[in-house]
Design an enzyme around this catalytic site. Structure first.
Site, PDB file in Angstrom:
ATOM      1  N   LYS A 184      42.510  75.117  72.641  1.00 36.10           N
ATOM      2  CA  LYS A 184      43.190  75.602  73.853  1.00 36.10           C
ATOM      3  C   LYS A 184      42.875  74.730  75.070  1.00 36.10           C
ATOM      4  CE  LYS A 184      42.119  79.829  74.728  1.00 36.10           C
ATOM      5  NZ  LYS A 184      41.728  80.570  75.925  1.00 36.10           N
ATOM      6  N   ARG A 242      43.646  89.763  80.490  1.00 34.68           N
ATOM      7  CA  ARG A 242      42.950  90.235  79.294  1.00 34.68           C
ATOM      8  C   ARG A 242      43.227  91.706  79.005  1.00 34.68           C
ATOM      9  NH1 ARG A 242      39.089  86.719  77.135  1.00 34.68           N
ATOM     10  NH2 ARG A 242      38.300  85.198  78.621  1.00 34.68           N
ATOM     11  N   ARG A 291      31.668  71.520  62.228  1.00 34.37           N
ATOM     12  CA  ARG A 291      31.057  70.949  63.433  1.00 34.37           C
ATOM     13  C   ARG A 291      29.597  70.603  63.172  1.00 34.37           C
ATOM     14  NH1 ARG A 291      31.722  75.321  68.003  1.00 34.37           N
ATOM     15  NH2 ARG A 291      33.970  75.511  68.104  1.00 34.37           N
ATOM     16  N   ARG A 313      25.241  74.238  64.426  1.00 32.65           N
ATOM     17  CA  ARG A 313      24.809  75.308  65.335  1.00 32.65           C
ATOM     18  C   ARG A 313      24.644  76.592  64.549  1.00 32.65           C
ATOM     19  NH1 ARG A 313      28.589  75.913  70.458  1.00 32.65           N
ATOM     20  NH2 ARG A 313      28.761  77.921  69.419  1.00 32.65           N
ATOM     21  N   ARG A 370      33.858  86.766  65.820  1.00 29.25           N
ATOM     22  CA  ARG A 370      34.432  86.300  67.093  1.00 29.25           C
ATOM     23  C   ARG A 370      35.955  86.417  67.057  1.00 29.25           C
ATOM     24  NH1 ARG A 370      32.394  80.406  67.801  1.00 29.25           N
ATOM     25  NH2 ARG A 370      30.634  80.899  66.472  1.00 29.25           N
TER      26      ARG A 370
END
Ligand code: ZN
Length: 209
Positions: A13, A78, A117, A150, A161
């Site tokens: 995004k 939101r 990642r 991570r 999430r």
């Protein structure tokens, strides 16, 4: 042109917001940082952060001169109350109806992207084993330090999430569905996604009738 950008974590995004801002000469407003700074002050004084404060921050920002011919919002609205507030505000300002863009990526694609990642513990450089791998597997190009993942980039936390994102954003997308919330398939390369967004927004600029 007013663009509202929605998309799950890991959909790219930020990259697309920057592209739209450059291409259509409108400021890209990421509300997250603005809210964090302002809300800290409110919480410090013992207040509660509600729609009213968030709405006031957005209203203040979009009445700045750089927003006169449009803007992009990332992270707002939101809630349905915020969406209704924004509609009213935009009408009052005499601006066109917001164009909502939903960057859609299947959960499994996001999971594989995010779990790919890696970061170098020495220099902080970020790699992606799928799209930007190091020259030597799992080793930093710059200082030969082994790369690490991570801790919260696990499938379980990513799915949690995503669920939180869908719970929060689903009603927003439904709200803008009538005004034509545009779904963009965000599984391609950043360039492909940008082209698709560009075509969609250019079509919006053509006056109807
Ligand atoms: Zn390194």
């Amino acid at each position: 042109m007013i663009v509202l950008l929605f998309g799950p974590p890991g959909c790219g995004k930020g990259t697309q917001a920057a592209f739209i801002a450059r291409r259509f000469h409108i400021p890209s407003i990421s509300t997250g940082e603005m809210f964090r700074a302002e809300c800290k002050a409110v919480l410090k004084s013992g207040g509660l952060v509600g729609d009213e404060i968030v709405d006031r921050i957005v209203a203040g920002r979009i009445s700045q001169p750089d927003c006169a011919s449009g803007f992009l919002l990332d992270g707002y609205p939101r809630t349905l109350e915020q969406a209704a507030f924004l509609d009213g505000l935009v009408k009052k300002m005499g601006l066109p109806k917001p164009i909502a863009i939903h960057l859609d990526v299947p959960a499994q694609v996001l999971v594989s992207r995010i779990t790919a990642r890696r970061q170098c513990g020495a220099c902080g450089r970020i790699y992606n084993m799928l799209s930007q791998p190091p020259r030597v597997d799992e080793i930093c190009d710059d200082d030969h330090t082994p790369l690490t993942r991570r801790e919260d980039d696990t499938e379980e936390t990513i799915l949690a999430r995503l669920q939180a994102y869908h719970d929060a954003t689903g009603p927003m997308i439904a709200y803008y569905a009538n005004g034509g919330c545009r779904r963009v398939d965000a599984t391609g390369t950043p360039e492909q996604i940008s082209r698709e967004i560009e075509a969609l927004l250019e079509a919006e600029l053509v006056p109807c009738g």
